[in-house]
Structure formats: structure tokens, C-alpha cells
Design a protein around this motif. Structure first.
Motif, PDB file in Angstrom:
ATOM      1  N   ARG B  36       2.825  12.566  -8.945  1.00 24.32           N
ATOM      2  CA  ARG B  36       1.629  12.360  -8.523  1.00 24.32           C
ATOM      3  C   ARG B  36       1.045  12.324  -7.201  1.00 24.32           C
ATOM      4  N   LEU B  40      -2.816   8.742  -3.124  1.00 24.70           N
ATOM      5  CA  LEU B  40      -3.659   8.085  -4.130  1.00 24.70           C
ATOM      6  C   LEU B  40      -2.898   7.143  -4.943  1.00 24.70           C
ATOM      7  N   ASN B  41      -1.757   6.796  -4.665  1.00 19.58           N
ATOM      8  CA  ASN B  41      -0.864   5.896  -5.519  1.00 19.58           C
ATOM      9  C   ASN B  41      -1.183   4.523  -5.057  1.00 19.58           C
ATOM     10  N   ALA B  42      -1.128   3.740  -6.134  1.00 19.57           N
ATOM     11  CA  ALA B  42      -1.135   2.277  -6.001  1.00 19.57           C
ATOM     12  C   ALA B  42      -0.170   1.692  -4.866  1.00 19.57           C
ATOM     13  N   ASN B  44       0.658   2.814  -2.092  1.00 18.01           N
ATOM     14  CA  ASN B  44       0.556   3.224  -0.954  1.00 18.01           C
ATOM     15  C   ASN B  44       0.105   1.763  -0.174  1.00 18.01           C
ATOM     16  N   ILE B  46      -1.951   0.679   1.969  1.00 20.70           N
ATOM     17  CA  ILE B  46      -3.262  -0.472   2.050  1.00 20.70           C
ATOM     18  C   ILE B  46      -3.368  -1.224   0.655  1.00 20.70           C
ATOM     19  N   SER B  47      -3.474  -0.431  -0.371  1.00 20.98           N
ATOM     20  CA  SER B  47      -3.813  -1.225  -1.650  1.00 20.98           C
ATOM     21  C   SER B  47      -2.652  -2.082  -2.089  1.00 20.98           C
ATOM     22  N   MET B  50      -2.703  -5.353   0.007  1.00 19.77           N
ATOM     23  CA  MET B  50      -3.923  -6.137  -0.613  1.00 19.77           C
ATOM     24  C   MET B  50      -3.513  -6.811  -1.863  1.00 19.77           C
ATOM     25  N   TYR B  51      -3.136  -6.015  -2.490  1.00 22.30           N
ATOM     26  CA  TYR B  51      -2.699  -6.696  -4.245  1.00 22.30           C
ATOM     27  C   TYR B  51      -1.715  -7.676  -3.868  1.00 22.30           C
ATOM     28  N   TYR B  54      -3.755 -10.620  -2.619  1.00 28.49           N
ATOM     29  CA  TYR B  54      -4.402 -11.244  -3.821  1.00 28.49           C
ATOM     30  C   TYR B  54      -3.526 -12.126  -4.815  1.00 28.49           C
ATOM     31  N   ASN B 114      -1.032  -5.179 -12.329  1.00 30.05           N
ATOM     32  CA  ASN B 114      -0.519  -4.745 -13.628  1.00 30.05           C
ATOM     33  C   ASN B 114      -1.850  -4.356 -14.095  1.00 30.05           C
ATOM     34  N   SER B 115      -1.703  -3.577 -15.385  1.00 29.87           N
ATOM     35  CA  SER B 115      -2.594  -3.289 -16.049  1.00 29.87           C
ATOM     36  C   SER B 115      -2.448  -3.030 -17.469  1.00 29.87           C
ATOM     37  N   TYR B 122       0.151   1.159 -15.411  1.00 31.99           N
ATOM     38  CA  TYR B 122       1.190   1.189 -14.383  1.00 31.99           C
ATOM     39  C   TYR B 122       1.045  -0.364 -13.734  1.00 31.99           C
ATOM     40  N   SER B 158       5.967   1.981  -7.918  1.00 33.25           N
ATOM     41  CA  SER B 158       4.906   1.936  -9.162  1.00 33.25           C
ATOM     42  C   SER B 158       5.745   2.317 -10.173  1.00 33.25           C
TER      43      SER B 158
END
Lengths: 171, 275
Positions: B36, B40-42, B44, B46-47, B50-51, B54, B114-115, B122, B158
Motif C-alpha cells: 500500500r 498514506l499508511n497509519a 506513518n 504523524i498519525s 498522534m494515535y 491519544y 484499532n478498528s 487494521y 500496521s
């Protein structure tokens, strides 16, 4: 004018964070996924140039995708919604047209106008989003059920936010 | 030329729309591929960071539950300790250690994102290459299996959850040893489907399903779930089996990453044969 720009940037950031940190964690039996971030596209001022609306929607969707790990799914749905915003605004314009100082809010145009405006765009956004995500027709009706419930939930949140931040009395 | 420029300026709105829409759809399709788009991968930077911040906050809300789970796991492990068994015979058995070579290495990590409500779910872990996670490692928790690592960055990874429409895990019914494949149809996060269980087997509700030895990723015999429903398809010699996961995917926190040290040897041998 500058004030408007700052306000919209703040709205962009707030809605993005609210979406990825709070709303994306709401999971009611897999059916309810509210996508409140589209409120940003709805609330852009009338005098925003069309190309800017498209670009902003694209980046908003892409940011949501980045956090949700969904490729370009939200970007595609948001760009489609932004594209349809102009024709729909034209279609439901009041007789005297839009004033340059007006904002597309429930306070200035009333409940009926805003419901048509937000309702059509949110529904289009959700239809595109959910069908591209599911990507086969074998679950046509269960996906449709999800679309209707989620659109309803998103619209409810949009209306609540409208009343929440209202400064003037509703007409 | 003038007409061309005129055409572009007149229709820039529709052209811009088509360009952006094509780009988005391209990204959606790209995302389906195994490799992928990395930016744009989670996982990466920044996200991921941040996660993690959180989940540092929300982590405290589930502390009571996690303590209970850890305490229960401790009890389980203590029950397996050598000194909780009393010797029953006087003769002792010597095991030469050189007969055993370590095949699996376990690492501990925390789930920071997590979702469970999408069709392709993912997870993001707070451990990556620097912590020893490798691509295609198995991810398990104390209750059962979780997923397979699909992408590794320096400090995050991921994971493709078992709750993914492309997930295919070799499993077996413990009682019969019948090999099958576990798939997920996207209906809800508590149930999954098993393929091709012959209808002559006398399976019952509650039978245990574990990972099979056919998987080069998961160790053999890990708990997956229990049989919840089964139905004979008319005109077919197979059962339609639904199982209930032992893992609660909504409450994942501490998990283990399992690296199979012999996987490369196994897969390279298998690939050679296929040529």
C-alpha cells in the motif's frame, strides 16, 4: 475576509480531529458511522472559488483517509460532494440570490432550506462512500440500510452543531 | 492552441473535479494492493505519534479490565509452572536441549489504534523495526489470534486484523483435526466462517477451533474460537460453519507479536517446488 479564512482553518482542524479521534471510535453494531467532517464543506462561504472548494474537500478527505487507513475513499466521496455543492446551491437559491455577506447556515436561510441543502449532499456523500467501500452488489440492501442510518445520524449531528454555535435567533 | 487554452479555462472546474476524483479512486485501488501507498499508511510518523498520545489518555479508562485480564493470565501461567506439579514418579527423564531449536520469538507491544467496523480492519502497534517486528509476523493476544503484520516502519507497525475481507487463516477443529480455512464475511466483529467442513463429522456447538499446522505464520494450536452455528447446505456434503471468536477485538490493548524464525526456510522451499 481574513477573519473568515482563520475561522475556516480552525473549523477544518477541529472537525478533522473530532472525526478521527472521537467519531471514528463510535461503533454501534457496525451500522452507525457518522461523518461530521463534511460539515466543513457545507459551511464554506458562498464567495469561495469553485476550484478552492474542490481542493479543500480533497485535502480534508485525504486527511481523514490518512488516519482511517482507507486509501482515498473519503477524498473521493468529499470531492464528489464538493462538485455537486455548486449546482445544488444554484438549484435551491432564494429568489433574490445569495448576498455576499451571507453564510450557508440554518440561522440565515431557515430549517427547510438547510435541510434540503445538507440532506442531499450528505446523502450523496454517504451513498458513494459506503458503496465504494463495500464494492459488490450482493449486499445492496444491508449497505443501503447502513447508508440511511448513518446519513440520519450525520444530519442529526450537523443540526445539533448548528444550534450549538448559533449566535442569532432562528428565523 | 488558443482554442485549447480557452477550452481549459472554460471547463477548469469539471477538469479539476475529474483529476481529483481519479486521483482518489487511484488511491483507493492502490490501497487494496498488498504494497500500500506508504505515505498514506497509519503507521506513518504523524498519525502514529498522534494515535499513541491519544491512546495514552484513553488507556486509563480500561485499566480495571486490563488488570483483571493480566491477573487471570498470571494465574494461568502459574498453573503451568513446574513447581505447581508434584512429581509422581521417582524416575527422572533427561531432555537433551540440542534437540530443540527455538522456532518462535514473542515480543510484547501495545495497540495504539484499532478498528472493527469496516470491511478491512487494521490495527497500529507501538513497536516496529527497531523493536524487532518483521513483516508477515503473527499477532496474538492472551485470548486468541488478532492478525498479521502487513507494514513496518521504524517504531510502528500496521496489522491486518483477522476482521478483514481478505483474511484467510488455516485452522482446525481440535477434536477432529479437520483442516479448514477461516474467513470473515464482514457481518460483525464476533463471528467468522469456516470453509469446507465435511458433513459426516459430528461437530457440536462449542467445539474448539485452533490454528492448524499448515500456517507458516501462526504457531500451531492457538485458540481461535468455538463453533457457534452450523448448517448443512442442501445438495452439498459440507457444513456451513460459523464460529465465535475467543478474542474480543473491541478491547485489544497488550498483544504479542510472534516471529517465526523458520518461516523463510519453509516458504523458500515451498516456492522452489512450485516452480
Amino acid at each position: 475576509m481574513i477573519n473568515d479564512v482563520v475561522k475556516n482553518i480552525l473549523r477544518f482542524l477541529f472537525l478533522l480531529l473530532f472525526q478521527v479521534l472521537i467519531l471514528n471510535n463510535i461503533q454501534l453494531s457496525g451500522y452507525l458511522n457518522p461523518f461530521l467532517y463534511v460539515l466543513f464543506i457545507l459551511m464554506l462561504p458562498f464567495q469561495t472559488p469553485n476550484w478552492l472548494v474542490l481542493l479543500l474537500s480533497f485535502f480534508l478527505g485525504l486527511s481523514v483517509d490518512m488516519f482511517a487507513d482507507t486509501g482515498g475513499l473519503h477524498a473521493a466521496a468529499s470531492v464528489l460532494m464538493a462538485f455537486l455543492r455548486q449546482p445544488i446551491l444554484k438549484l435551491i437559491a432564494p429568489r433574490e440570490g445569495y448576498d455576499i455577506n451571507q453564510q450557508p447556515t440554518i440561522q440565515q436561510f431557515g430549517f427547510g432550506w438547510f435541510f434540503t441543502y445538507a440532506g442531499i449532499l450528505v446523502f450523496v456523500h454517504h451513498i458513494f462512500l459506503f458503496y465504494v467501500e463495500a464494492f459488490h452488489f450482493s449486499e445492496f440492501f444491508s449497505t443501503l440500510f447502513r447508508i440511511i442510518l448513518s446519513s440520519f445520524f450525520t444530519l442529526t449531528l450537523i443540526f445539533i452543531s448548528q444550534f450549538f454555535f448559533s449566535k442569532h435567533k432562528i428565523q | 492552441m488558443r482554442n485549447l487554452i480557452l477550452f481549459f479555462t472554460r471547463n477548469y472546474y469539471i477538469l479539476l473535479f475529474i483529476v481529483l476524483e481519479t486521483l482518489s479512486i487511484f488511491l483507493v485501488i492502490q490501497n487494496n494492493h498488498f504494497q500500500r501507498a506508504h505515505f498514506l499508511n497509519a503507521s506513518n510518523a504523524i498519525s502514529g505519534n498522534m494515535y499513541e498520545a491519544y491512546s495514552g489518555v484513553t488507556y486509563y479508562f480500561g485499566l480495571k479490565n486490563k488488570n483483571d485480564k493480566l491477573a487471570r493470565e498470571n494465574v494461568n501461567l502459574r498453573n503451568q509452572l513446574r513447581n505447581s506439579f508434584s512429581p509422581q514418579t521417582t524416575s527422572s527423564v533427561f531432555v537433551k536441549d540440542s534437540l530443540h531449536k527455538q522456532q518462535y520469538v514473542y515480543l510484547s507491544a501495545k495497540v495504539v489504534n484499532n478498528s472493527t467496523n469496516r470491511r478491512k480492519n487494521y490495527l497500529t502497534l507501538n513497536a516496529g523495526k527497531n523493536q524487532g517486528v518483521t513483516n508477515e509476523s503473527a499477532v496474538i493476544c492472551s485470548q486468541g489470534i488478532v492478525g498479521i503484520v502487513r507494514d513496518v516502519s521504524a517504531n510502528f507497525s500496521s496489522v491486518m486484523s483477522v476482521l478483514h475481507e481478505n483474511s484467510r487463516i488455516p485452522v482446525t477443529i481440535k477434536k477432529f483435526g479437520e483442516n479448514s480455512i477461516l474467513t470473515w464475511n464482514g457481518a460483525d466483529e464476533w463471528h467468522a466462517q469456516m470453509e469446507r467442513i465435511p458433513s459426516h463429522l459430528e461437530i457440536r456447538k462449542g467445539d474448539t477451533v485452533v490454528t492448524s499446522s499448515y500456517s507458516s505464520i501462526f504457531p500451531e494450536g492457538l485458540m481461535v474460537g468455538t463453533i457457534d452455528e452450523f448448517e448443512k447446505i442442501a445438495g452439498n456434503t459440507f457444513f456451513d460453519v460459523t464460529i465465535k471468536f475467543s478474542t474480543d477485538f473491541n478491547r485489544l490493548s497488550y498483544i504479542n507479536v510472534v516471529n517465526n524464525l523458520m518461516k523463510e526456510e519453509q516458504t523458500s522451499l515451498e516456492n522452489k517446488n512450485q516452480k
